[in-house]
Design an enzyme around this catalytic site. Sequence first.
Site, PDB file in Angstrom:
ATOM      1  N   GLY A  67     -42.197  55.121 -34.306  1.00 30.42           N
ATOM      2  CA  GLY A  67     -42.079  54.125 -33.249  1.00 30.42           C
ATOM      3  C   GLY A  67     -40.828  53.286 -33.452  1.00 30.42           C
ATOM      4  O   GLY A  67     -39.865  53.720 -34.088  1.00 30.42           O
ATOM      5  N   ARG A  68     -40.839  52.060 -32.914  1.00 32.69           N
ATOM      6  CA  ARG A  68     -39.662  51.198 -33.029  1.00 32.69           C
ATOM      7  C   ARG A  68     -39.232  51.004 -34.481  1.00 32.69           C
ATOM      8  O   ARG A  68     -38.064  51.150 -34.835  1.00 32.69           O
ATOM      9  CB  ARG A  68     -39.959  49.819 -32.432  1.00 32.69           C
ATOM     10  CG  ARG A  68     -39.994  49.717 -30.920  1.00 32.69           C
ATOM     11  CD  ARG A  68     -40.092  48.235 -30.535  1.00 32.69           C
ATOM     12  NE  ARG A  68     -40.251  48.023 -29.111  1.00 32.69           N
ATOM     13  CZ  ARG A  68     -41.428  47.899 -28.511  1.00 32.69           C
ATOM     14  NH1 ARG A  68     -42.543  47.989 -29.223  1.00 32.69           N
ATOM     15  NH2 ARG A  68     -41.502  47.693 -27.209  1.00 32.69           N
ATOM     16  N   ILE A  69     -40.195  50.647 -35.334  1.00 31.87           N
ATOM     17  CA  ILE A  69     -39.861  50.344 -36.725  1.00 31.87           C
ATOM     18  C   ILE A  69     -39.474  51.612 -37.473  1.00 31.87           C
ATOM     19  O   ILE A  69     -38.497  51.623 -38.230  1.00 31.87           O
ATOM     20  CB  ILE A  69     -41.032  49.612 -37.404  1.00 31.87           C
ATOM     21  CG1 ILE A  69     -41.206  48.225 -36.774  1.00 31.87           C
ATOM     22  CG2 ILE A  69     -40.791  49.486 -38.904  1.00 31.87           C
ATOM     23  CD1 ILE A  69     -42.455  47.483 -37.225  1.00 31.87           C
ATOM     24  N   SER A  77     -44.974  62.308 -35.828  1.00 30.70           N
ATOM     25  CA  SER A  77     -45.278  61.397 -34.735  1.00 30.70           C
ATOM     26  C   SER A  77     -46.126  62.136 -33.719  1.00 30.70           C
ATOM     27  O   SER A  77     -46.128  63.375 -33.695  1.00 30.70           O
ATOM     28  CB  SER A  77     -43.975  60.904 -34.084  1.00 30.70           C
ATOM     29  OG  SER A  77     -44.224  59.890 -33.140  1.00 30.70           O
ATOM     30  N   ARG A  78     -46.842  61.366 -32.897  1.00 35.66           N
ATOM     31  CA  ARG A  78     -47.704  62.010 -31.904  1.00 35.66           C
ATOM     32  C   ARG A  78     -46.912  62.793 -30.871  1.00 35.66           C
ATOM     33  O   ARG A  78     -47.434  63.712 -30.246  1.00 35.66           O
ATOM     34  CB  ARG A  78     -48.573  60.956 -31.211  1.00 35.66           C
ATOM     35  CG  ARG A  78     -49.703  60.440 -32.074  1.00 35.66           C
ATOM     36  CD  ARG A  78     -50.497  59.364 -31.386  1.00 35.66           C
ATOM     37  NE  ARG A  78     -49.724  58.152 -31.172  1.00 35.66           N
ATOM     38  CZ  ARG A  78     -50.184  57.024 -30.665  1.00 35.66           C
ATOM     39  NH1 ARG A  78     -51.452  56.958 -30.276  1.00 35.66           N
ATOM     40  NH2 ARG A  78     -49.414  55.968 -30.526  1.00 35.66           N
ATOM     41  N   ALA A 122     -46.290  49.117 -43.420  1.00 33.55           N
ATOM     42  CA  ALA A 122     -47.090  49.170 -42.189  1.00 33.55           C
ATOM     43  C   ALA A 122     -48.306  48.256 -42.316  1.00 33.55           C
ATOM     44  O   ALA A 122     -48.207  47.039 -42.138  1.00 33.55           O
ATOM     45  CB  ALA A 122     -47.496  50.618 -41.907  1.00 33.55           C
ATOM     46  N   ARG A 123     -49.448  48.821 -42.606  1.00 30.15           N
ATOM     47  CA  ARG A 123     -50.679  48.099 -42.879  1.00 30.15           C
ATOM     48  C   ARG A 123     -51.310  48.714 -44.121  1.00 30.15           C
ATOM     49  O   ARG A 123     -51.214  49.919 -44.353  1.00 30.15           O
ATOM     50  CB  ARG A 123     -51.652  48.172 -41.689  1.00 30.15           C
ATOM     51  CG  ARG A 123     -51.281  47.255 -40.541  1.00 30.15           C
ATOM     52  CD  ARG A 123     -51.526  45.797 -40.894  1.00 30.15           C
ATOM     53  NE  ARG A 123     -51.252  44.897 -39.782  1.00 30.15           N
ATOM     54  CZ  ARG A 123     -50.111  44.230 -39.613  1.00 30.15           C
ATOM     55  NH1 ARG A 123     -49.121  44.390 -40.478  1.00 30.15           N
ATOM     56  NH2 ARG A 123     -49.974  43.411 -38.595  1.00 30.15           N
ATOM     57  N   GLU A 180     -55.715  42.901 -48.594  1.00 30.17           N
ATOM     58  CA  GLU A 180     -54.788  41.766 -48.671  1.00 30.17           C
ATOM     59  C   GLU A 180     -55.504  40.435 -48.393  1.00 30.17           C
ATOM     60  O   GLU A 180     -56.300  40.361 -47.455  1.00 30.17           O
ATOM     61  CB  GLU A 180     -53.692  42.004 -47.629  1.00 30.17           C
ATOM     62  CG  GLU A 180     -52.465  41.167 -47.765  1.00 30.17           C
ATOM     63  CD  GLU A 180     -51.361  41.660 -46.838  1.00 30.17           C
ATOM     64  OE1 GLU A 180     -50.742  40.804 -46.166  1.00 30.17           O
ATOM     65  OE2 GLU A 180     -51.107  42.882 -46.779  1.00 30.17           O
ATOM     66  N   HIS A 216     -45.999  40.746 -48.696  1.00 30.00           N
ATOM     67  CA  HIS A 216     -45.935  40.842 -47.239  1.00 30.00           C
ATOM     68  C   HIS A 216     -44.755  40.035 -46.680  1.00 30.00           C
ATOM     69  O   HIS A 216     -44.917  39.119 -45.873  1.00 30.00           O
ATOM     70  CB  HIS A 216     -47.250  40.387 -46.596  1.00 30.00           C
ATOM     71  CG  HIS A 216     -47.492  41.019 -45.259  1.00 30.00           C
ATOM     72  ND1 HIS A 216     -48.731  41.427 -44.835  1.00 30.00           N
ATOM     73  CD2 HIS A 216     -46.647  41.320 -44.235  1.00 30.00           C
ATOM     74  CE1 HIS A 216     -48.647  41.947 -43.623  1.00 30.00           C
ATOM     75  NE2 HIS A 216     -47.382  41.896 -43.242  1.00 30.00           N
ATOM     76  N   GLY A 238     -42.311  41.335 -44.829  1.00 34.79           N
ATOM     77  CA  GLY A 238     -41.674  42.116 -43.767  1.00 34.79           C
ATOM     78  C   GLY A 238     -40.880  41.326 -42.752  1.00 34.79           C
ATOM     79  O   GLY A 238     -39.750  41.680 -42.412  1.00 34.79           O
TER      80      GLY A 238
END
Length: 317
Positions: free
Chosen positions: A156-158, A178-179, A236-237, A266, A284, A286
Amino acid sequence: MTKILIARNLPDSVVAEARALFDVTYRDRPEPLSRDEMRNSLASYDGVLMTLGDPYDASVFAEAGAPRARILANFGVGYNHVDVAAAKAAGLVVTNTPGAVTDATADIALTLMLMSCRRAGEGERLLRSGAWQGWHPVQMLGLHLSGKTVGILGMGRIGQAIARRCHYGFGMKVAYVSRSEKALEFPATRMDSAEALAAAVDVLVTALPGGAETRHTVNAGVLAAMKPSGHFINIARGDVVDEAALIAALQDRRIAGAGLDVYEQEPRVPEALRALDNAVLLPHLGTAALEVREEMGRMAVANLRAFFAGEDVPNPV
């Protein structure tokens, strides 16, 4: 006047902008909202500007009954802490702040790549300990990043911003999962699976959104597919990664290193992870630059302004 709760401490300029538009209650505190505070936010305010760590799950909406609040303006691009379906069923719009976070998050990915591959965290700890004995030809040999292959999980964007930096800045080859096929301005190879990607690259970076669909995408199988010289990066997460499997791979030296900015539970980070010299751990960071956080805040306020003006919100989710 429209009543807004700002649920966490934000840059002063963002709070001032919100106060110029709304009747603002400012909760100037860093810790997430409690469950009682979340229920009260839905009952007592027309809109809430909240963020990561404020877990508006389905039960919060159920307990709140018919809410007064009509919009949750999330400060941040990720919104897996909000049950969007439950929010919409309760009559709320949910928004986020994409775009503002892209470059700053990509920069942190490159920071972690360099720190992990060149053993910078380990080297700094050595120097600060007083145990450094001076330069010698085979001291702390790491992985030379230039010309290697980076794998991006989630283009995606990132993900694209990370890949762009790798290609143009370090002459790296780019592969991704990617999808859908992406039209990119640099050469990149799309792979069929996370395992195939992991096996083909020197550095594996995850830039996937969080949530049930992506939980533990990076699992023991993906980590086992990586080269012994490979490095894993997560900006990401935390729940995208099976943290226990990652710890085991690092402990057994089945991969060379990891650089993490996010964690599965977290802010709790397992002691076993903190003890590893081959893991670079950031808290974190970012989007932790003032101008970025100000832009995120302006986007959240813009979503609130548009909603209460009867306009389409700029960033619905």
